[in-house]
Design an enzyme around this catalytic site. Structure first.
Site, PDB file in Angstrom:
ATOM      1  N   GLY A  10       0.799  -1.223   0.000  1.00 29.19           N
ATOM      2  CA  GLY A  10       0.000   0.000   0.000  1.00 29.19           C
ATOM      3  C   GLY A  10       0.829   1.268   0.000  1.00 29.19           C
ATOM      4  CG  ASN A  11       4.984   0.945   0.904  1.00 25.33           C
ATOM      5  OD1 ASN A  11       4.440  -0.122   0.646  1.00 25.33           O
ATOM      6  ND2 ASN A  11       6.285   1.114   0.804  1.00 25.33           N
ATOM      7  CE  LYS A 126      -6.193  -7.705   2.786  1.00 21.72           C
ATOM      8  NZ  LYS A 126      -4.790  -7.999   3.085  1.00 21.72           N
ATOM      9  CE  LYS A 210       0.975  -6.395  -1.618  1.00 17.58           C
ATOM     10  NZ  LYS A 210       1.080  -6.601  -0.205  1.00 17.58           N
ATOM     11  CE  LYS A 272       3.656  -6.549   4.090  1.00 21.00           C
ATOM     12  NZ  LYS A 272       2.761  -6.473   2.918  1.00 21.00           N
TER      13      LYS A 272
END
Length: 310
Positions: A10-11, A126, A210, A272
């Site tokens: 998102g960054n 989420k 994602k 992640k």
């Protein structure tokens, strides 16, 4: 030459279209660095803020205009893939042309198959969209029956199910474009979650993580590397404590040990690491790298980042 799937966090994207257009110009540079070194690069990205914004806008429009129907959540996901991909592909194309590289860039609106009986549908986790006060969240829950959870002291956000990806519906199209030498943007926001019913694909109101979708995609296209980009250069254990330790390379056994010891936060680093592990164990020789956007090329060279190997 390496085949690399890059999962943008998102960054790397903004919270609104104007901010996003500026951010993706910066994002495009390290991606094109990888391409300039002769690698095949496939790009995935998140969409949490964007799909929430679209969903809210559509709901607001439906309330204010009698003839405007509410937009189903899968369609909002498809919209987010389109507009994020539009910005990304234009920024990457421009950066390629600035360097004298005439390479096509294409965004694929991608569906990702999930199990309709996935336990995630019973436990929405989420977060998507904007932050609300408790009072605002309670009002929406009463009106629409949506689920909200407190998010790290920042307020309340809507949460939706996050089922695991099983397959990528458009995988043959993605493979054909990669083999033709094109840069592909796919499984945006984790893909549009669908389940199979005979020959039909039925969209479901959910958001696939994602990083897990990127790992599944990387496995399907037989990538050499999965790069999961985040805000930090390396993964740490004892993060933020006096005995904090940054990790350069860990195998699956060590990663499982750190997970059991609770070193990785469920809402940030844990998915992640788990996604990186799933790709690393899918085939001998595959490597997953977790690092920051700016350090991606150095990470591939083994100079930084956290590499997870089988």
């Amino acid at each position: 030459m390496k085949r690399i799937v890059v999962a943008l966090g998102g960054n790397a994207l903004g919270n609104n279209p104007q901010e996003q257009m500026e951010k993706v110009r910066h994002t495009a540079k390290p991606i094109v660095d990888l391409i300039a070194e002769g690698n095949e690069v496939i790009i995935a990205h998140g969409n949490g803020p964007q799909v929430g914004m679209i969903n809210l806008a559509m709901d607001t429009a439906a309330k204010s205009a009698a003839k405007t129907a509410e937009m189903p959540f899968p369609e909002c996901g498809a919209m987010s893939q389109g507009y994020i991909g539009y910005h990304l592909q234009n920024a990457i194309r421009e950066e390629l042309l600035n360097r004298g590289m005439n390479k096509p860039v294409a965004t694929i609106v991608t569906q990702v198959v999930v199990d309709r009986n996935d336990s995630a549908f019973q436990n929405p986790t989420k977060p998507i969209g904007a932050f609300y006060t408790k009072e605002e969240a309670d009002k929406i829950v009463a009106e629409k029956g949506e689920t909200f959870k407190e998010d790290a002291g920042r307020g309340y956000r809507r949460v939706v199910p996050s089922p695991l990806p099983i397959d990528v519906t458009e995988k043959e199209t993605v493979k054909a474009l990669i083999d033709a030498g094109q840069v592909v943007i796919t499984v945006g926001g984790g893909g549009i979650p669908v389940y199979e019913e005979g020959n039909k694909l039925i969209g479901v109101p959910a958001v696939i993580d994602k990083d897990f979708a990127s790992a599944k995609l990387a496995e399907i296209v037989d990538a050499d590397y999965l790069i999961i980009l985040t805000a930090v250069e390396k993964v740490a254990i004892n993060f933020g404590k006096e005995n904090e330790e940054w990790l350069s390379e860990i195998n699956l056994d060590k990663a499982n040990q750190y997970i059991e010891e609770g070193h990785f936060a469920p809402g940030s680093m844990l998915p992640k690491v788990k996604a990186a592990m799933s790709f690393a164990q899918s085939k001998e020789g595959r490597r997953a790298l977790i690092t920051s956007l700016e350090k991606a090329a150095e990470g591939i060279e083994g100079k930084t980042g956290t590499v997870i190997v089988k």
